[in-house]
Design a protein around this motif. Structure first.
Motif, PDB file in Angstrom:
ATOM      1  N   UNK A  59      -1.413  -9.458   9.483  1.00 11.90           N
ATOM      2  CA  UNK A  59      -2.244  -9.869  10.902  1.00 11.90           C
ATOM      3  C   UNK A  59      -3.067  -8.796  10.815  1.00 11.90           C
ATOM      4  N   UNK A  60      -3.098  -7.625  10.334  1.00 16.31           N
ATOM      5  CA  UNK A  60      -4.404  -7.393  10.524  1.00 16.31           C
ATOM      6  C   UNK A  60      -4.636  -6.941   9.322  1.00 16.31           C
ATOM      7  N   UNK A  61      -4.582  -7.154   8.195  1.00 19.63           N
ATOM      8  CA  UNK A  61      -5.891  -8.183   7.266  1.00 19.63           C
ATOM      9  C   UNK A  61      -6.240  -9.135   7.906  1.00 19.63           C
ATOM     10  N   UNK A  89       0.545  -0.946  -0.239  1.00 17.36           N
ATOM     11  CA  UNK A  89       0.201  -0.079  -0.079  1.00 17.36           C
ATOM     12  C   UNK A  89       0.587   0.856   0.248  1.00 17.36           C
ATOM     13  N   UNK A  90       2.211   1.145   0.168  1.00 17.49           N
ATOM     14  CA  UNK A  90       2.938   2.639   0.027  1.00 17.49           C
ATOM     15  C   UNK A  90       4.010   2.222  -1.362  1.00 17.49           C
ATOM     16  N   UNK A  91       3.464   1.749  -2.030  1.00 16.97           N
ATOM     17  CA  UNK A  91       4.093   1.652  -3.473  1.00 16.97           C
ATOM     18  C   UNK A  91       3.200   2.767  -4.275  1.00 16.97           C
ATOM     19  N   UNK A  92       3.771   2.998  -5.509  1.00 17.33           N
ATOM     20  CA  UNK A  92       3.021   4.258  -6.127  1.00 17.33           C
ATOM     21  C   UNK A  92       1.984   3.839  -6.610  1.00 17.33           C
ATOM     22  N   UNK A  93       1.459   2.544  -7.465  1.00 19.60           N
ATOM     23  CA  UNK A  93       0.708   1.934  -8.164  1.00 19.60           C
ATOM     24  C   UNK A  93      -0.667   1.738  -6.781  1.00 19.60           C
ATOM     25  N   UNK A  94       0.115   1.254  -5.981  1.00 22.30           N
ATOM     26  CA  UNK A  94      -1.328   1.197  -4.669  1.00 22.30           C
ATOM     27  C   UNK A  94      -1.441   2.453  -4.769  1.00 22.30           C
ATOM     28  N   UNK A  95      -1.188   3.259  -4.316  1.00 23.19           N
ATOM     29  CA  UNK A  95      -1.713   4.571  -3.230  1.00 23.19           C
ATOM     30  C   UNK A  95      -2.217   5.128  -4.269  1.00 23.19           C
ATOM     31  N   UNK A  96      -1.923   5.473  -5.738  1.00 20.95           N
ATOM     32  CA  UNK A  96      -2.492   6.287  -6.969  1.00 20.95           C
ATOM     33  C   UNK A  96      -3.884   5.408  -7.231  1.00 20.95           C
ATOM     34  N   UNK A  97      -3.600   4.071  -7.277  1.00 22.19           N
ATOM     35  CA  UNK A  97      -4.816   3.508  -7.611  1.00 22.19           C
ATOM     36  C   UNK A  97      -6.074   2.612  -6.779  1.00 22.19           C
ATOM     37  N   UNK A  98      -5.345   2.044  -5.446  1.00 24.49           N
ATOM     38  CA  UNK A  98      -6.546   0.852  -4.633  1.00 24.49           C
ATOM     39  C   UNK A  98      -6.905   2.065  -3.538  1.00 24.49           C
ATOM     40  N   UNK A  99      -5.392   2.886  -2.762  1.00 22.55           N
ATOM     41  CA  UNK A  99      -5.455   3.537  -1.666  1.00 22.55           C
ATOM     42  C   UNK A  99      -7.342   4.473  -1.505  1.00 22.55           C
ATOM     43  N   UNK A 100      -7.865   4.135  -0.732  1.00 21.70           N
ATOM     44  CA  UNK A 100      -8.839   4.694  -0.317  1.00 21.70           C
ATOM     45  C   UNK A 100      -8.551   5.987   0.102  1.00 21.70           C
ATOM     46  N   UNK A 121      -5.432   7.526  -0.366  1.00 21.44           N
ATOM     47  CA  UNK A 121      -3.712   8.296  -1.217  1.00 21.44           C
ATOM     48  C   UNK A 121      -2.949   8.877   0.432  1.00 21.44           C
ATOM     49  N   UNK A 122      -3.625   8.091   1.410  1.00 21.06           N
ATOM     50  CA  UNK A 122      -2.442   8.783   2.524  1.00 21.06           C
ATOM     51  C   UNK A 122      -1.336   7.548   3.146  1.00 21.06           C
ATOM     52  N   UNK A 123      -0.956   6.728   2.760  1.00 26.53           N
ATOM     53  CA  UNK A 123      -0.546   5.133   3.077  1.00 26.53           C
ATOM     54  C   UNK A 123      -0.104   5.859   5.161  1.00 26.53           C
ATOM     55  N   UNK A 124       0.428   4.601   5.325  1.00 27.78           N
ATOM     56  CA  UNK A 124       0.955   5.214   6.478  1.00 27.78           C
ATOM     57  C   UNK A 124       0.275   4.496   8.415  1.00 27.78           C
ATOM     58  N   UNK A 125      -0.976   5.096   7.948  1.00 31.74           N
ATOM     59  CA  UNK A 125      -1.661   4.697   8.670  1.00 31.74           C
ATOM     60  C   UNK A 125      -2.813   2.584   8.797  1.00 31.74           C
ATOM     61  N   UNK A 126      -1.942   1.269   9.106  1.00 26.36           N
ATOM     62  CA  UNK A 126      -2.076   0.390   9.066  1.00 26.36           C
ATOM     63  C   UNK A 126      -2.942  -0.181   8.806  1.00 26.36           C
ATOM     64  N   UNK A 127      -4.073   0.932   9.654  1.00 30.48           N
ATOM     65  CA  UNK A 127      -5.694   0.027  10.068  1.00 30.48           C
ATOM     66  C   UNK A 127      -6.384   0.568   8.300  1.00 30.48           C
ATOM     67  N   UNK A 128      -6.056   1.634   7.617  1.00 29.27           N
ATOM     68  CA  UNK A 128      -6.546   1.715   6.981  1.00 29.27           C
ATOM     69  C   UNK A 128      -6.142   1.133   5.958  1.00 29.27           C
ATOM     70  N   UNK A 129      -4.957   0.612   5.604  1.00 31.52           N
ATOM     71  CA  UNK A 129      -4.210   0.752   5.035  1.00 31.52           C
ATOM     72  C   UNK A 129      -4.628  -1.262   3.845  1.00 31.52           C
ATOM     73  N   UNK A 130      -4.699  -1.518   5.983  1.00 30.55           N
ATOM     74  CA  UNK A 130      -4.793  -3.362   5.476  1.00 30.55           C
ATOM     75  C   UNK A 130      -6.687  -3.025   5.029  1.00 30.55           C
ATOM     76  N   UNK A 131      -7.216  -2.248   5.276  1.00 23.07           N
ATOM     77  CA  UNK A 131      -8.855  -2.247   4.376  1.00 23.07           C
ATOM     78  C   UNK A 131      -8.447  -2.213   3.407  1.00 23.07           C
ATOM     79  N   UNK A 132      -7.956  -1.442   3.012  1.00 20.61           N
ATOM     80  CA  UNK A 132      -7.349  -1.331   1.257  1.00 20.61           C
ATOM     81  C   UNK A 132      -6.706  -2.113   1.147  1.00 20.61           C
ATOM     82  N   UNK A 133      -6.219  -3.104   1.485  1.00 22.61           N
ATOM     83  CA  UNK A 133      -5.479  -4.313   1.065  1.00 22.61           C
ATOM     84  C   UNK A 133      -6.962  -5.145   0.865  1.00 22.61           C
TER      85      UNK A 133
END
Length: 425
Positions: free
Chosen positions: A179-181, A121-132, A134-146
């Motif tokens: 783990x969060x996923x 979720x910290x990689x450019x393609x993920x940040x631009x297309x799949x992150x709700x 586009x502010x990576x680093x909050x593992x709870x939000x990132x795991x929801x995106x995953x």
């Protein structure tokens, strides 16, 4: 990226495993050089796989500077017969086609699994297309995106493959996210993962990021680009000599390993601060790409002035210079925390740090027998209290190797055999 950059540096100055023959005992050397090919398990040369794409947010506009980021990309490796499906989550800044991901893809495919490889979720393609956000680093939000992209990917492929059961793994930050996923899946019940393997996770993203940031600061304390350039050029000059002595081999893990052994024979081992500096440099490059992408996607103004529209042909050099001076901790303090504080009034910085650590789900990890840990005593991204936490929480479900640094031994034959055994038993 780690190989190409850290090749420079080697040219100069739970259940504990008792008998273990991984050759690199120095954690910095292990992190950089990894495992030589002859000590890795044999992998299939050809596998059945496809690169696939998803429109996660079909109506999201893409800034012109990211014109090539139109879909979330991932790979599916598939067996011709019914088989278990394993999702693999990449580490910080890494994509589904990084060397580590390709290795794991082939290893699990060779062991009889379908494999879906996902970028971090910290990689450019993920940040631009799949992150709700586009502010990576909050593992709870990132795991929801995953979890969202995993669900969409499964919907896309489920009529093409026969799946018996689901598994999940990830390495480094991807391990922490797994783990969060897994916890989220306990609520959503889409996959009902049978086993989850965490490989060299970060316990606290903030702590691990600070450790890595500090590695670069020790060799370039001013974070001045000219000072960094001088340090890097000195290393590059010394690197040329050993590269020529070894016959100008390919810049890969085997070369790094051979270079390190050559230096030990000369009794001129590389200086630890330089090795640490290069590890920190790799993390800085990964962080810089993430920070720049998040800033542009949100028009935040941390790197690029607010409302400045970057075109596909615009030079990014000046923004690179700005990004160099911003560490991950700066990003956390000046972007990530204010962003989520605005969404959650009353949120303190300490609470966000705690919420983005494995300690926030300690009870789940302690009481979930399907989650297994593989790590090293000398993992560089763990503070002593972090390693103690992992040993205490996982107990007999923790496989702790005596050395290997951070991910240095992940592709070592004994480690790979252990990974596969986790999922097959």
């Amino acid at each position: 990226m780690l190989v190409l950059i850290c090749a420079v540096i080697l040219g100069f100055g739970g259940t504990h495993v008792s008998a273990y023959d991984y050759p690199l005992k120095d954690p910095y050397a292990a992190t950089i050089a990894g495992t030589p090919t002859e000590l890795e398990p044999p992998l299939p040369e050809k596998i059945d796989y496809e690169q696939l794409g998803l429109k996660v947010f079909p109506d999201r506009p893409t800034p012109d500077v990211f014109w090539y980021q139109r879909e979330f990309l991932y790979t599916l490796s598939y067996q011709k017969q019914e088989a278990p499906l394993i999702f693999v989550i990449a580490g910080t800044g890494s994509s589904f086609y990084s060397s580590s991901m390709i290795f794991l893809q082939k290893a699990f495919y060779g062991a009889g699994f379908h494999v879906i490889c996902l970028s971090s979720p910290t990689q450019m393609n993920f940040v631009t297309t799949a992150s709700a956000t586009s502010v990576p680093g909050n593992i709870i939000e990132d795991s929801q995106d995953l979890y969202r992209v995993m669900t969409l990917a499964w919907e896309q492929v489920k009529d093409r493959i026969k799946v018996k059961e689901f598994y999940l793994t990830g390495y480094s930050l991807g391990a922490s996210q797994s783990a969060f996923v897994s916890k989220l899946d306990e609520e959503k019940r889409v996959f009902n993962f049978k086993k989850v393997l965490m490989i060299n996770p970060s316990v606290s993203l903030y702590t691990s990021a600070k450790i890595l940031d500090d590695m670069l600061l020790k060799v370039v304390p001013s974070r001045d680009l000219e000072e960094f350039d001088r340090w890097f050029r000195e290393i590059l000059g010394a690197f040329g000599e050993i590269y020529r002595v070894l016959g100008q081999p390919p810049l890969d893990q085997d070369f790094l390993y051979d270079a390190y052994r050559s230096l030990l024979k000369r009794q001129t081992p590389p200086r630890r601060e330089n090795m640490a500096g290069m590890i920190g440099t790799v993390f800085w490059l990964e962080s810089s790409n993430m920070i720049f992408t998040a800033d542009v996607m949100n028009n935040y103004g941390l790197i690029v002035p607010k409302n400045r529209v970057l075109g596909s042909a615009d030079s990014l050099t000046d923004y690179f210079k700005v990004t160099y001076r911003i560490s991950f901790i700066d990003y956390f303090n000046e972007f990530l925390y204010p962003y989520f504080q605005a969404k959650t009034p009353g949120l303190t910085k300490e609470a966000l740090i705690e919420n983005t650590s494995l300690r926030s789900i300690e009870s789940y990890l302690r009481n979930s027998p399907k989650i297994v840990l593989m790590d090293n005593e000398d993992d560089l991204i763990l503070a002593p209290e972090d390693l103690a936490f992992l040993k205490d929480v996982f107990g007999s479900r923790a496989k702790i190797y005596p050395f290997g640094g951070h991910l240095g031994n992940m592709t070592y034959a004994a480690n790979v055999a252990y990974m596969i055994n986790v999922f097959k038993n």
